[in-house]
Design a protein around this motif. Structure first.
Motif, PDB file in Angstrom:
ATOM      1  N   HIS A   1     -31.015 -22.656  37.729  1.00  0.00           N
ATOM      2  CA  HIS A   1     -30.048 -21.920  36.931  1.00  0.00           C
ATOM      3  C   HIS A   1     -29.107 -21.096  37.793  1.00  0.00           C
ATOM      4  O   HIS A   1     -28.015 -20.756  37.387  1.00  0.00           O
TER       5      HIS A   1
ATOM      6  N   THR B   1     -24.127 -18.501  38.726  1.00  0.00           N
ATOM      7  CA  THR B   1     -24.756 -19.347  37.713  1.00  0.00           C
ATOM      8  C   THR B   1     -24.362 -20.807  37.962  1.00  0.00           C
ATOM      9  O   THR B   1     -23.207 -21.103  38.224  1.00  0.00           O
TER      10      THR B   1
ATOM     11  N   HIS C   1     -23.841 -24.695  36.774  1.00  0.00           N
ATOM     12  CA  HIS C   1     -23.636 -25.583  35.631  1.00  0.00           C
ATOM     13  C   HIS C   1     -23.290 -26.948  36.187  1.00  0.00           C
ATOM     14  O   HIS C   1     -22.547 -27.054  37.150  1.00  0.00           O
TER      15      HIS C   1
ATOM     16  N   ARG D   1     -21.543 -29.060  34.391  1.00  0.00           N
ATOM     17  CA  ARG D   1     -20.142 -29.055  33.939  1.00  0.00           C
ATOM     18  C   ARG D   1     -19.900 -27.705  33.268  1.00  0.00           C
ATOM     19  O   ARG D   1     -20.840 -27.065  32.812  1.00  0.00           O
ATOM     20  N   ILE D   2     -18.626 -27.311  33.154  1.00  0.00           N
ATOM     21  CA  ILE D   2     -18.308 -26.050  32.474  1.00  0.00           C
ATOM     22  C   ILE D   2     -18.763 -26.161  31.015  1.00  0.00           C
ATOM     23  O   ILE D   2     -18.435 -27.134  30.328  1.00  0.00           O
ATOM     24  N   THR D   3     -19.531 -25.168  30.538  1.00  0.00           N
ATOM     25  CA  THR D   3     -20.070 -25.215  29.183  1.00  0.00           C
ATOM     26  C   THR D   3     -18.958 -25.163  28.145  1.00  0.00           C
ATOM     27  O   THR D   3     -18.070 -24.320  28.236  1.00  0.00           O
ATOM     28  N   ASP D   4     -19.005 -26.041  27.158  1.00  0.00           N
ATOM     29  CA  ASP D   4     -18.030 -26.084  26.054  1.00  0.00           C
ATOM     30  C   ASP D   4     -16.593 -26.056  26.557  1.00  0.00           C
ATOM     31  O   ASP D   4     -15.726 -25.408  25.970  1.00  0.00           O
ATOM     32  N   SER D   5     -16.355 -26.765  27.645  1.00  0.00           N
ATOM     33  CA  SER D   5     -15.030 -26.728  28.281  1.00  0.00           C
ATOM     34  C   SER D   5     -13.900 -27.037  27.304  1.00  0.00           C
ATOM     35  O   SER D   5     -12.922 -26.289  27.221  1.00  0.00           O
TER      36      SER D   5
ATOM     37  N   GLN E   1     -13.755 -27.038  23.903  1.00  0.00           N
ATOM     38  CA  GLN E   1     -13.593 -26.053  22.820  1.00  0.00           C
ATOM     39  C   GLN E   1     -12.942 -24.778  23.331  1.00  0.00           C
ATOM     40  O   GLN E   1     -12.024 -24.239  22.719  1.00  0.00           O
ATOM     41  N   ARG E   2     -13.444 -24.275  24.465  1.00  0.00           N
ATOM     42  CA  ARG E   2     -12.897 -23.035  25.022  1.00  0.00           C
ATOM     43  C   ARG E   2     -11.432 -23.199  25.399  1.00  0.00           C
ATOM     44  O   ARG E   2     -10.606 -22.337  25.104  1.00  0.00           O
TER      45      ARG E   2
ATOM     46  N   ASN F   1     -10.794 -22.923  32.480  1.00  0.00           N
ATOM     47  CA  ASN F   1     -11.908 -23.377  31.648  1.00  0.00           C
ATOM     48  C   ASN F   1     -11.951 -24.888  31.463  1.00  0.00           C
ATOM     49  O   ASN F   1     -12.924 -25.419  30.944  1.00  0.00           O
TER      50      ASN F   1
ATOM     51  N   ASP G   1     -12.401 -28.682  32.545  1.00  0.00           N
ATOM     52  CA  ASP G   1     -13.220 -29.345  33.554  1.00  0.00           C
ATOM     53  C   ASP G   1     -12.755 -30.790  33.702  1.00  0.00           C
ATOM     54  O   ASP G   1     -13.087 -31.642  32.887  1.00  0.00           O
TER      55      ASP G   1
END
Ligand code: ZN
Ligand code: ZN
Lengths: 210, 203
Positions: A28, A36, A38, A40-44, A46-47, A191, A193
């Motif tokens: 993590h 942190t 990842h 891939r960028i989380t919820d790329s 949508q954000r 944001n 990716d």
């Protein structure tokens, strides 16, 4: 690997976005720098879309309201971004009018349109031209900050020209919204990716083999 | 595995272990820039950063622009630009402008010195990781060069109204923005962390 290309994700490795170190994707936190991790960028998507919509909404007041008020011999006159461009054209400063028009109108609109197109292409799993789309993303990310020119011009003129009763400049409310547009589109670009486009291409190639 | 880098544009694993001095590596698949190796990269960062700090101090101490008309004169300093926005009812915008043209560049320069000096003299320092993370988080948020263009556009806008004189600070800030960009392009994310790893492995 059908494409012959081995990615970090294929090898179950996550690349740290702050220090580039490759670590097992199950971790993590980056063992080197503590950021942190990842894959891939989380919820790329949508954000990015949410931020782009915000920027589009902010762009309206940025153009409708005055960005600067000029007070000449006690008479105030408000001017919008486009109004400022028109004044420069009338003064005969075509190159500078072009600089302002490109920085304040073309760049933000083109950047927002390009980012909408990129997120749409990822959401709809468009596979063509990933290299071209990655280039488009890099360019869109790079040009964004140049839109701040007009806000800086307002700051400079307000600071420099305060000859009370004769000639003075004051900032207009659109300077806020316009700075907002620039900031929000910069965060939107951060944001997004671009690796998602390449992931989709690989998934397609893999599934067509089996 | 230490010589591998995952492309930020497409995630392809690329070997960047044997780069020649002053060469750049690009991703063979998507064309994204990966890293630039310079044997004396850290010395360059320090040299440009110190030059930029000196020039920024000069730029803070003299008039930036002055404006003369009908016997009246007004003078603007570097801090005047964000300061005036705050004075005329837009403190938040003033803060944003100050952040982009003064605060972020100053922080980056300070962090560059804090990183490059220990790496060059080979001494471990407790702030190394935090400072390096911070400098790379901030690097895209400086707008010194955009501000210079803003100054030039402002000049054209008011040239016809009165005489505008470029002060010492203007020249110092222009030179600062060049040194600052040279320092930024000399600081490579991948190579910098490789050097930190090497330093820590020695101990
Ligand atoms: Zn890391
Ligand atoms: Zn790539």
């Amino acid at each position: 690997m059908s494409t012959g290309a081995v990615t970090a994700a294929d090898s179950d490795l996550a690349s740290c976005h702050t220090c580039c170190k490759l670590s097992p994707a199950s971790l993590h936190r980056c063992p080197r720098c503590g950021a942190t991790l990842h894959l891939r960028i989380t919820d790329s998507v949508q954000r990015t879309v949410a931020l782009l919509i915000t920027a589009t909404i902010l762009y309206i007041p940025a153009n409708v309201y005055p960005i600067m008020v000029t007070e000449y011999l006690g008479v105030p006159e408000a001017s919008t971004i486009m109004g400022g461009v028109v004044v420069l054209v009338k003064l005969g400063s075509i190159p500078v009018a072009a600089v302002i028009f490109i920085a304040s109108v073309v760049v933000p609109l083109a950047k927002i349109a390009a980012m909408f197109y990129l997120t749409w292409s990822v959401a709809r799993r468009k596979l063509e031209g990933p290299r071209r789309r990655t280039k488009l993303y890099v360019v869109a990310e790079f040009v964004g900050k140049w839109s701040m020119i007009d806000v800086f011009v307002v700051a400079i003129l307000v600071a420099l020209v305060q000859l009370q009763g004769l000639l003075a400049f004051y900032p207009g409310i659109a300077a806020y919204s316009f700075a907002g547009v620039v900031l929000v589109t910069m965060v939107a670009a951060e944001n997004f990716d671009s690796r998602l486009m390449w992931d989709q291409l690989e998934e397609k190639n893999d599934s067509s083999r089996t | 595995m230490d010589n591998l880098i995952a492309c930020h544009g497409c995630d392809l694993l690329v070997d960047v272990g044997n780069l020649e001095d002053d060469s750049r590596a690009y991703c063979p698949r998507c064309g994204h820039f990966l890293t630039r190796y310079q044997r004396d990269g850290m010395s360059r960062v320090l040299a440009y950063a110190i030059a930029a700090i000196v020039l920024l101090l000069v730029a803070s101490s003299f008039p930036f622009l002055s404006f003369k008309q009908a016997g009246l004169e007004s003078v603007m300093t570097l801090y005047g630009a964000p300061g005036s926005l705050a004075r005329y009812g837009m403190p938040a915008l003033g803060l944003i402008v100050a952040t982009f043209i003064i605060i972020v560049p100053s922080l980056i320069l300070l962090l560059m010195v804090m990183i490059s000096v220990p790496l060059l003299i080979g001494r471990r320092v407790p702030w190394m990781h935090a400072a390096t993370r911070a400098v790379f988080a901030l690097q895209n948020w400086s707008m010194a060069e955009v501000f210079i263009i803003g100054v030039l556009v402002s000049l054209v806008k008011i040239m016809s109204l009165a005489t505008v004189i470029l002060g010492i600070s203007f020249w110092a800030y222009s030179a600062f923005s060049i040194c600052f960009i040279l320092a930024l392009v000399s600081l490579d994310r991948y190579q910098c962390w490789q050097l930190i790893d090497q330093l820590e492995a020695q101990a």
